[in-house]
Design an enzyme around this catalytic site. Structure first.
Site, PDB file in Angstrom:
ATOM      1  N   ASP A   7       5.989 -22.827  -8.519  1.00 33.35           N
ATOM      2  CA  ASP A   7       5.235 -22.128  -9.371  1.00 33.35           C
ATOM      3  C   ASP A   7       6.150 -22.033 -10.708  1.00 33.35           C
ATOM      4  OD1 ASP A   7       3.555 -19.841 -10.168  1.00 33.35           O
ATOM      5  OD2 ASP A   7       5.033 -18.626  -9.489  1.00 33.35           O
ATOM      6  N   SER A   8       5.733 -21.136 -11.597  1.00 30.11           N
ATOM      7  CA  SER A   8       6.503 -21.010 -12.980  1.00 30.11           C
ATOM      8  C   SER A   8       7.500 -20.258 -12.694  1.00 30.11           C
ATOM      9  CB  SER A   8       5.430 -20.348 -13.940  1.00 30.11           C
ATOM     10  OG  SER A   8       5.227 -18.994 -13.323  1.00 30.11           O
ATOM     11  N   TYR A  39       3.332 -19.118 -17.288  1.00 33.19           N
ATOM     12  CA  TYR A  39       2.421 -20.337 -17.418  1.00 33.19           C
ATOM     13  C   TYR A  39       1.296 -19.695 -17.777  1.00 33.19           C
ATOM     14  CZ  TYR A  39       5.150 -24.215 -15.050  1.00 33.19           C
ATOM     15  OH  TYR A  39       6.070 -25.112 -14.854  1.00 33.19           O
ATOM     16  N   GLY A  40       0.828 -18.565 -17.458  1.00 34.13           N
ATOM     17  CA  GLY A  40      -0.367 -18.017 -17.541  1.00 34.13           C
ATOM     18  C   GLY A  40      -1.046 -17.888 -19.081  1.00 34.13           C
ATOM     19  N   CYS A  70       0.774 -21.503  -7.299  1.00 36.65           N
ATOM     20  CA  CYS A  70       0.392 -20.898  -8.770  1.00 36.65           C
ATOM     21  C   CYS A  70      -0.903 -20.877  -8.972  1.00 36.65           C
ATOM     22  CB  CYS A  70       1.228 -21.998  -9.835  1.00 36.65           C
ATOM     23  SG  CYS A  70       0.910 -21.434 -11.406  1.00 36.65           S
ATOM     24  N   CYS A 172      -2.793 -13.999  -8.712  1.00 34.10           N
ATOM     25  CA  CYS A 172      -1.578 -14.744  -9.352  1.00 34.10           C
ATOM     26  C   CYS A 172      -0.484 -14.535  -8.432  1.00 34.10           C
ATOM     27  CB  CYS A 172      -1.350 -14.107 -10.747  1.00 34.10           C
ATOM     28  SG  CYS A 172       0.708 -14.455 -11.215  1.00 34.10           S
ATOM     29  N   HIS A 174       2.598 -14.065  -8.445  1.00 33.96           N
ATOM     30  CA  HIS A 174       3.665 -13.000  -8.745  1.00 33.96           C
ATOM     31  C   HIS A 174       3.163 -11.578  -8.133  1.00 33.96           C
ATOM     32  CE1 HIS A 174       5.114 -16.030 -11.623  1.00 33.96           C
ATOM     33  NE2 HIS A 174       6.217 -15.206 -11.775  1.00 33.96           N
TER      34      HIS A 174
END
Ligand code: DGL
Length: 241
Positions: A7-8, A39-40, A70, A172, A174
């Site tokens: 992922d980022s 990254y979004g 991600c 997402c 996160h």
């Protein structure tokens, strides 16, 4: 089995956590691109370049399967990368899409990054889907400001836009760390994409648990955030892309 997850930043750890819970008999190699997060808001070209470097690193670590933890990469460039490498690569969104299509929701709210919302990934596949970009959340999570007035305000702003939804997808990876805060303000059921993934994934579960977590930038705050999500024994390593 040796499984690569990326992922980022720390978001994909919410997916890794579900994997470890369901499949503790595996070796996990995680890469979080904390140097380049978020990254979004990146272009497709940037996402292709960064994910190429990460995937090549994971392949060099001899992983047998790669999980893109991600939503942004999965919604924007999965088609371009899925058959490009000599290893099986799976995305994080398909299991959630399959789950939603099996149920009859009228209005499905999706909280996601600006790039995922812009891609209309959910709208193209789910009747009644409405995605909203939530650009404030990843920076707040990555900087460890989960319990702050800014986070509460941002969540309220985004929830207001999804009034009347039957269900909200945390689009997402996160966002699952915000579940307790979202639930202070909303009783709408939430979907954690990592849980949807492990509900349908079928992998061997035969070795002993080993966790190596690589990050392109490490600070004491990042280490604290990582340890708050992954409690098991692990190695945390800084590695430039
Ligand atoms: N956690 C990732 C996602 O699911 C990336 C978020 C970001 O870096 O903006 O979209």
């Amino acid at each position: 089995m040796r499984i690569g997850v990326f992922d980022s930043g720390i978001g994909g750890l919410t997916v890794l956590k579900e994997l470890i819970t369901k499949y503790p008999g595996n070796e996990y190699i995680y890469f979080g691109d904390t140097l380049n997060v978020p990254y979004g808001t990146k272009s497709k070209e940037e996402l292709l370049l960064l994910s190429d470097k990460i995937i090549k690193f994971l392949i060099s670590q001899k992983v047998e399967l790669i999980i893109i933890a991600c939503g942004t990469i999965s919604s924007n460039i999965y088609e371009e990368i899925k058959d490009k490498y000599d290893v099986k690569i799976i995305d994080i969104l398909s299991p959630t899409i399959n789950y939603l299509n099996k149920n009859n929701y009228h209005k499905v709210g999706i909280m996601a990054t600006p790039m995922t919302a812009k891609s209309l990934f959910f709208e193209k596949r789910i009747k009644g889907a409405i995605s909203i970009g939530c650009p404030k959340l990843v920076p707040l999570i990555e900087s460890g400001k989960i319990n702050s007035v800014e986070t509460d305000e941002a969540i309220n702003e985004y929830l207001t836009k999804l009034k009347g939804a039957d269900i909200i997808v945390l689009g997402c990876t996160h966002y699952p760390v915000l579940i307790p805060i979202i639930q202070k303000y909303s009783t709408i059921p939430l979907i954690n994409m990592g849980k949807c993934l492990v509900d349908t994934l079928n992998v061997n579960n035969l070795s002993t648990l080993q966790i190596k977590l690589y990050f392109s930038k490490l600070t004491p705050e990042i280490i604290t955030n990582v340890t708050n999500i992954i409690k098991e024994n692990k190695e945390i390593i800084e590695r430039k892309l």
